[in-house]
Design a protein around this motif. Structure first.
Motif, short mmCIF file in Angstrom:
data_model
loop_
_atom_site.label_atom_id
_atom_site.label_comp_id
_atom_site.label_asym_id
_atom_site.label_seq_id
_atom_site.Cartn_x
_atom_site.Cartn_y
_atom_site.Cartn_z
N ALA A 214 21.51 68.32 -44.75
CA ALA A 214 22.42 67.49 -45.54
C ALA A 214 23.42 66.77 -44.64
N VAL A 215 23.93 67.48 -43.64
CA VAL A 215 24.86 66.88 -42.69
C VAL A 215 24.18 65.73 -41.94
N HIS A 216 22.95 65.95 -41.52
CA HIS A 216 22.22 64.91 -40.78
C HIS A 216 21.94 63.70 -41.66
N LEU A 217 21.71 63.94 -42.95
CA LEU A 217 21.52 62.82 -43.87
C LEU A 217 22.80 61.99 -43.95
N LEU A 218 23.95 62.65 -44.04
CA LEU A 218 25.21 61.93 -44.05
C LEU A 218 25.39 61.15 -42.74
N ASP A 219 24.99 61.78 -41.62
CA ASP A 219 25.06 61.09 -40.32
C ASP A 219 24.23 59.80 -40.36
#
Length: 304
Positions: free
Chosen positions: A95-100
């Motif tokens: 999820a964090v990488h998607l936000l990135d």
């Protein structure tokens, strides 16, 4: 690593990341629900978790020997991390990488069931990326909380009668009816399940997701440290994840937290509850975060 996602609303609005639960594609966040949130001023992002839908499948890791791990857990009350090909920590990092990838520094995060666990984990491990947290029909991971009804847990593990599309749709409808509250499922159920099954059918991925849930440690103590405003939503009629689990989650959080108990809701969010839930998410997103709220001061509201 590839994650399938889509968006609703304007990128200029505050971002809201929707995280779905075990073995469930992002389509379970219905378009009407997402559009309602977008109309309230959110830039809504929904996505398929790893190993489900159109996101990356981890078939190279092989099917997990789930029964052996369940037996280990029953004997020793814990799981070894090496027993799972990946963890909820990995899924929260997705999820964090998607936000990135979307160039979003931080978002409001709303997760349902396993998605609530992922959201909680994200709030614990990456608090700077979570503006507010909404955990729906989820739990802390404590092994001391009551388990869901045995018949329901066994029922959702059953396979379709055969590998035909018709059998898969029939089985999907049966499982949703099992976890929904009586009378909660509407006439559009078959159309929805048909669409989901045509889009992707990948049950072995769900088994790996189950292991990710099982190997994660109890989050109760870690939840006391999260700083962002939090909303816990739970249906009184939830037979899969009992209301006590939602109550325990609200009691564990040390910051600004509210518990919303929805009468007549099971382990499914359906149309009649959309207005209530989306309004609660909006209200939660506007509260300033603060630490130090005692468990006995948790705000509780019950809605019909």
């Amino acid at each position: 690593m590839y994650l399938e996602y889509d968006t609703f609303g304007s990128p200029k609005d505050p971002p809201l990341l929707l995280v779905m639960g075990l073995a469930t594609q992002m389509l379970a966040w219905k378009e009407s629900f997402c559009e309602m949130l977008a109309a309230k001023g959110f830039y809504v992002i929904r996505y398929d978790n790893r190993d489900i839908g159109l996101s990356k499948h981890f078939d190279e890791l092989g099917p997990p020997p789930l029964l052996r791990r369940i037996a280990f857990n029953m004997l020793f009350g814990r799981f070894c991390k090496s027993a799972s090909p990946y963890t909820l920590n990995d899924m929260s990092l997705d999820a964090v990488h998607l936000l990135d990838a979307l160039k979003i520094p931080a978002a409001h995060v709303c997760g349902a069931s396993m998605g609530g666990m992922i959201g909680q984990t994200m709030a614990i491990s990456h608090p700077d990326r979570v503006l507010s947290l909404c955990s729906i029909m989820s739990t802390t991971g404590s092994r001391n909380l009551p388990e869901g009804d045995l018949a329901v847990r066994l029922g959702i593990m059953k396979k379709p009668e055969n590998d035909s599309h018709e059998a898969r749709v029939k089985d999907g409808m049966r499982k949703i009816r099992m976890i929904a509250a009586p009378g909660q499922v509407g006439d559009d159920l078959e159309e929805y399940v048909d669409k989901v099954m045509k889009r992707s059918y990948h049950p072995v991925g769900a088994m790996r997701q189950i292991n990710a849930i099982m190997v994660q440690a109890d989050r109760t103590e870690a939840l006391r440290e999260i700083p962002m405003p939090s909303l816990i939503v739970h249906g009184r009629g939830d037979k899969l994840v009992k209301l006590a689990c939602g109550e325990a989650t609200a009691a564990a959080i040390g910051g600004d937290v509210r518990l919303l108990i929805v009468e007549g809701m099971g382990h499914v969010i359906l149309n009649k509850d959309y207005k209530l839930v989306t309004s609660a998410i909006l209200e939660n997103s506007k509260r300033p975060g603060r630490r130090g709220v005692a468990a006995e001061d948790v705000g509780v509201s019950v809605q019909n």
